[in-house]
Design a protein around this motif. Structure first.
Motif, PDB file in Angstrom:
ATOM      1  N   GLY A   1       0.803  -1.217   0.000  1.00 30.54           N
ATOM      2  CA  GLY A   1       0.000   0.000   0.000  1.00 30.54           C
ATOM      3  C   GLY A   1       0.832   1.261   0.000  1.00 30.54           C
ATOM      4  N   THR A   2       2.039   1.193  -0.603  1.00 29.01           N
ATOM      5  CA  THR A   2       2.937   2.350  -0.673  1.00 29.01           C
ATOM      6  C   THR A   2       3.099   2.786  -2.131  1.00 29.01           C
ATOM      7  OG1 THR A   2       4.849   0.864  -0.777  1.00 29.01           O
ATOM      8  CG2 THR A   2       4.162   1.630   1.409  1.00 29.01           C
ATOM      9  N   TYR A   3       4.132   3.576  -2.384  1.00 32.94           N
ATOM     10  CA  TYR A   3       4.409   4.023  -3.744  1.00 32.94           C
ATOM     11  C   TYR A   3       5.815   3.611  -4.154  1.00 32.94           C
ATOM     12  CZ  TYR A   3       0.075   6.605  -3.589  1.00 32.94           C
ATOM     13  OH  TYR A   3      -1.250   6.921  -3.500  1.00 32.94           O
ATOM     14  N   ILE A   4       6.098   3.702  -5.424  1.00 29.78           N
ATOM     15  CA  ILE A   4       7.411   3.307  -5.944  1.00 29.78           C
ATOM     16  C   ILE A   4       8.446   4.356  -5.529  1.00 29.78           C
ATOM     17  CG2 ILE A   4       8.752   2.880  -8.040  1.00 29.78           C
ATOM     18  CD1 ILE A   4       6.082   1.991  -9.349  1.00 29.78           C
ATOM     19  N   PRO A   5       9.530   3.951  -4.861  1.00 32.09           N
ATOM     20  CA  PRO A   5      10.501   4.937  -4.368  1.00 32.09           C
ATOM     21  C   PRO A   5      11.310   5.557  -5.504  1.00 32.09           C
ATOM     22  CG  PRO A   5      11.315   2.719  -3.987  1.00 32.09           C
ATOM     23  CD  PRO A   5       9.912   2.566  -4.503  1.00 32.09           C
TER      24      PRO A   5
END
Length: 311
Positions: A196-200
């Motif tokens: 549930g995060t974003y691509i760093p």
């Protein structure tokens, strides 16, 4: 409909990347390209119609009516569907913010140069690198924003540019590194979905800003007052699939596809720069300011002869 992975492109490199992803990593859900009418209004080196991907893999191909993706057909399509991750390969225009905003995890694309972004932003970076005699190319996979080639770098790969490379072999190396970077991106995408995060990405570049200018077919003109190395770099930088280097013989244009430095020690001072010294079969030796050039492959409507002079 929700499209998890969308590829933007208009070239043979697009087809190559779609095939690689689809056969080796995961399903490609959509390809966005341009219609034949738009293609006719734009000069696209290495253009490839991509409907073959539907026939081969069953991947839907959407043809926009504008290379800038601002047409009503495109906007309606975006409004009626949802999108997760986009990858641009062989798309030679900025993607507008209205399109970028539709992709939850962003649209990622490639740009490279001999240094690190934002150094070397702009057009035709691989051609420029060969033209300038660079010996390395730093390929960045970065997240798009509304500006050109912003340093929102996800990952990078570096490869060498040797004296034996022309634009085609440099593109082969570029494609190999692109595939490695895409695999890393899709792994990061899967992890981001799961957590549930974003691509760093890394936006903390310390490099200064510089730009490559757009190159067109007219920039392939050879001036035999240039040094041999400059002429050689120009020829290999615009070889196929680009329009090729050009030299004028009388009223005719000679396209030079392959050449290499010949000799810098033999005294050719009795010949003018651009004058044909000798011909061996289909190989042509031409005087340059600081030596001579062997033309290996060319196209000409006129018969080239010894003592003819390229203007």
């Amino acid at each position: 409909m929700n499209y998890e992975l969308t590829i933007f492109g208009v070239k043979d490199t697009t087809e190559n990347i779609v095939a690689y992803i689809h056969e080796n990593i995961r399903q490609v859900n959509l390809v966005i390209t341009i219609s034949s009418d738009v293609t006719a209004r734009n000069q696209i080196s290495g253009y490839k119609g991509l409907n073959i991907l539907t026939e081969k893999y069953g991947i839907p191909v959407f043809e926009a009516d504008s290379y800038f993706l601002t047409d009503e057909k495109m906007q309606t399509f975006l409004g009626n569907n949802s999108f997760a991750l986009g990858i641009s390969m062989g798309w030679q225009r900025l993607i507008p913010q209205s399109v970028l905003d539709c992709f939850k995890y962003g649209i990622f694309g490639f740009h490279g140069n001999s240094g690190y972004l934002p150094f070397g932003r702009g057009r035709s970076p691989l051609n420029w690198s060969l033209l300038l005699g660079d010996t390395r190319f730093n390929l960045n996979l970065f997240r798009y924003d509304e500006k050109a080639d912003s340093p929102n770098v996800f990952a990078k790969e570096m490869f060498s540019l040797t004296l034996h490379d022309d634009i085609q072999t440099a593109q082969y190396k570029n494609m190999i590194c692109s595939k490695r970077l895409i695999r890393k991106l899709i792994i990061a995408f899967n992890e981001a979905k799961e957590k549930g995060t974003y691509i760093p990405i890394n936006t903390e570049s310390k490099d200064f800003d510089s730009w490559y200018q757009k190159r067109t077919a007219s920039d392939g003109k050879i001036d035999f007052r240039m040094r041999t190395r400059e002429i050689y770099n120009l020829i290999r930088a615009v070889a196929a699939p680009f329009p090729g280097a050009r030299a004028k013989m009388g009223d005719s244009i000679v396209k030079i596809w392959e050449a290499h430095p010949f000799d810098e020690m033999i005294d050719f001072s009795e010949y003018a720069p651009g004058e044909i010294i000798d011909i061996f079969g289909d190989k042509v030796i031409v005087r340059t300011v600081d030596g001579s050039l062997l033309i290996d492959r060319y196209e000409s409507d006129v018969l080239l002869k010894v003592n003819d002079v390229f203007s």
